[in-house]
Motif scaffolding. Structure first.
Motif, PDB file in Angstrom:
ATOM      1  N   ASP B  31      62.725  67.365  -6.273  1.00 41.18           N
ATOM      2  CA  ASP B  31      63.321  68.023  -7.432  1.00 41.18           C
ATOM      3  C   ASP B  31      63.075  69.526  -7.469  1.00 41.18           C
ATOM      4  O   ASP B  31      63.432  70.190  -8.451  1.00 41.18           O
ATOM      5  CB  ASP B  31      62.804  67.371  -8.721  1.00 41.18           C
ATOM      6  CG  ASP B  31      61.308  67.543  -8.917  1.00 41.18           C
ATOM      7  OD1 ASP B  31      60.818  67.194 -10.011  1.00 41.18           O
ATOM      8  OD2 ASP B  31      60.629  68.036  -7.991  1.00 41.18           O
ATOM      9  N   TYR B  32      62.446  70.050  -6.423  1.00 37.20           N
ATOM     10  CA  TYR B  32      62.092  71.462  -6.446  1.00 37.20           C
ATOM     11  C   TYR B  32      61.997  71.945  -5.023  1.00 37.20           C
ATOM     12  O   TYR B  32      61.432  71.253  -4.161  1.00 37.20           O
ATOM     13  CB  TYR B  32      60.768  71.599  -7.183  1.00 37.20           C
ATOM     14  CG  TYR B  32      60.232  73.003  -7.332  1.00 37.20           C
ATOM     15  CD1 TYR B  32      59.011  73.353  -6.767  1.00 37.20           C
ATOM     16  CD2 TYR B  32      60.911  73.952  -8.075  1.00 37.20           C
ATOM     17  CE1 TYR B  32      58.492  74.615  -6.925  1.00 37.20           C
ATOM     18  CE2 TYR B  32      60.396  75.222  -8.240  1.00 37.20           C
ATOM     19  CZ  TYR B  32      59.179  75.553  -7.665  1.00 37.20           C
ATOM     20  OH  TYR B  32      58.678  76.803  -7.814  1.00 37.20           O
ATOM     21  N   TYR B  36      59.674  80.343   1.712  1.00 34.56           N
ATOM     22  CA  TYR B  36      58.556  81.234   2.010  1.00 34.56           C
ATOM     23  C   TYR B  36      58.899  82.104   3.211  1.00 34.56           C
ATOM     24  O   TYR B  36      59.632  81.700   4.106  1.00 34.56           O
ATOM     25  CB  TYR B  36      57.285  80.439   2.352  1.00 34.56           C
ATOM     26  CG  TYR B  36      56.682  79.676   1.203  1.00 34.56           C
ATOM     27  CD1 TYR B  36      57.081  78.376   0.927  1.00 34.56           C
ATOM     28  CD2 TYR B  36      55.686  80.246   0.409  1.00 34.56           C
ATOM     29  CE1 TYR B  36      56.522  77.667  -0.124  1.00 34.56           C
ATOM     30  CE2 TYR B  36      55.123  79.541  -0.638  1.00 34.56           C
ATOM     31  CZ  TYR B  36      55.543  78.252  -0.890  1.00 34.56           C
ATOM     32  OH  TYR B  36      54.984  77.551  -1.931  1.00 34.56           O
ATOM     33  N   PHE B  46      55.654  83.468  -0.995  1.00 30.91           N
ATOM     34  CA  PHE B  46      56.758  82.952  -1.796  1.00 30.91           C
ATOM     35  C   PHE B  46      57.896  83.976  -1.893  1.00 30.91           C
ATOM     36  O   PHE B  46      57.662  85.165  -2.104  1.00 30.91           O
ATOM     37  CB  PHE B  46      56.247  82.619  -3.190  1.00 30.91           C
ATOM     38  CG  PHE B  46      57.325  82.353  -4.205  1.00 30.91           C
ATOM     39  CD1 PHE B  46      57.734  83.330  -5.099  1.00 30.91           C
ATOM     40  CD2 PHE B  46      57.942  81.118  -4.252  1.00 30.91           C
ATOM     41  CE1 PHE B  46      58.719  83.090  -6.031  1.00 30.91           C
ATOM     42  CE2 PHE B  46      58.931  80.856  -5.189  1.00 30.91           C
ATOM     43  CZ  PHE B  46      59.323  81.850  -6.076  1.00 30.91           C
ATOM     44  N   ASP B  49      62.601  80.227  -5.467  1.00 31.58           N
ATOM     45  CA  ASP B  49      62.590  78.777  -5.644  1.00 31.58           C
ATOM     46  C   ASP B  49      63.840  78.353  -6.407  1.00 31.58           C
ATOM     47  O   ASP B  49      64.565  79.168  -6.971  1.00 31.58           O
ATOM     48  CB  ASP B  49      61.322  78.340  -6.375  1.00 31.58           C
ATOM     49  CG  ASP B  49      61.176  78.981  -7.762  1.00 31.58           C
ATOM     50  OD1 ASP B  49      60.256  78.572  -8.502  1.00 31.58           O
ATOM     51  OD2 ASP B  49      61.961  79.889  -8.099  1.00 31.58           O
ATOM     52  N   ARG B  51      65.257  74.717  -8.736  1.00 30.73           N
ATOM     53  CA  ARG B  51      65.090  73.347  -9.185  1.00 30.73           C
ATOM     54  C   ARG B  51      66.340  72.543  -8.856  1.00 30.73           C
ATOM     55  O   ARG B  51      67.413  73.094  -8.670  1.00 30.73           O
ATOM     56  CB  ARG B  51      64.809  73.317 -10.692  1.00 30.73           C
ATOM     57  CG  ARG B  51      63.457  73.875 -11.066  1.00 30.73           C
ATOM     58  CD  ARG B  51      63.210  73.796 -12.554  1.00 30.73           C
ATOM     59  NE  ARG B  51      61.878  74.269 -12.902  1.00 30.73           N
ATOM     60  CZ  ARG B  51      60.807  73.495 -12.935  1.00 30.73           C
ATOM     61  NH1 ARG B  51      60.904  72.225 -12.652  1.00 30.73           N
ATOM     62  NH2 ARG B  51      59.631  74.005 -13.256  1.00 30.73           N
ATOM     63  N   SER B  93      59.598  69.716  -2.771  1.00 31.26           N
ATOM     64  CA  SER B  93      58.556  69.143  -3.601  1.00 31.26           C
ATOM     65  C   SER B  93      59.080  67.850  -4.218  1.00 31.26           C
ATOM     66  O   SER B  93      60.145  67.828  -4.839  1.00 31.26           O
ATOM     67  CB  SER B  93      58.143  70.130  -4.697  1.00 31.26           C
ATOM     68  OG  SER B  93      57.176  69.571  -5.551  1.00 31.26           O
TER      69      SER B  93
END
Lengths: 116, 115
Positions: B31-32, B36, B46, B49, B51, B93
């Motif tokens: 879900d995430y 990097y 980082f 990102d 979602r 993730s």
């Protein structure tokens, strides 16, 4: 904040020797991780911790041990060094939060280890 | 099994051009997703990102696109600069029943910028 600090930066070990790789973070992160990175490869998770006193195995834990007595520190122990453990080791930490930027990991500069 | 992989292990781009780095993932429960950047001799850093409830997110010169239908995400770098030369990793993730979200890193793509 210094972020994630790893020591030493470089180390050469003889087969069978032991050592501890140190990792400390000053960001009050609850999660901490140890990865190894072989040349030209991605990151493989060795161990992780979700908080002080709690550790768990990752993908490649054999030959390593960890402890998490405080929130800040997460040392990685190699008991009997083998040539297969020659690698670059990265420590990371993250602030687990349900709604805000979860799971962004902050990495240290790495420890380059050679076992000869 | 679960995996995050990259289509291209190496990518060479002319300075000033746009770069596109691709990543495939196999776990539909992820879900995430995070990108990097790892410069030589340093730890991963980082970049951006996204979602799973989004399909696009923009940062400064970088854009991440997520296509859940084909389990694919990409990192677009606009006007690529020599300082963008690095290895880029995607990571997925996946929430587990415990408090730990499992994060898997892809093998990385090496981006070289030609001056």
């Amino acid at each position: 904040n210094a972020g994630v600090t790893q020591t030493p930066k470089f180390r050469i070990l003889k087969i069978g020797q032991s050592m501890t790789l140190q990792c400390a973070q000053d960001m009050n992160h609850n999660y901490m991780y140890w990865y190894r990175q072989d040349p030209g490869m991605g990151l493989k998770l060795i161990y992780y911790s979700v908080g002080a006193g709690i550790t768990d195995k990752g993908e490649v834990p054999n030959g390593y041990n960890v402890s998490r007595s405080t929130t800040e520190d997460f040392p990685l122990r190699l008991e009997l060094a083998a040539p297969s453990q020659t690698s670059v080791y990265f420590c990371a930490s993250s602030k687990h939060h349900e709604t805000v930027a979860k799971n962004i990991q902050y990495f240290g500069a790495g420890t380059r280890l050679s076992v000869l | 099994g679960e995996s995050v992989g990259l289509h291209l292990p190496t990518l060479s781009v002319q300075e000033g051009d746009n770069s596109i780095i691709n990543c495939a993932y196999s776990n539909s429960a992820s879900d995430y997703f995070i990108w990097y950047k790892q410069e030589s001799g340093k730890g991963p850093q980082f970049i951006i990102d996204i979602r799973s409830n989004m399909d696009k997110r923009q940062g400064q010169r970088v854009t991440v696109l997520l296509n859940k239908t084909v389990k694919h995400l990409s990192l677009q770098i606009a006007a690529t600069q020599p300082g963008d030369s690095a290895v880029y990793f995607c990571a997925e993730s996946t929430p587990l029943k415990t408090s730990y979200d499992k994060v898997i890193f892809g093998p990385g793509t090496s981006l070289s910028v030609i001056p």
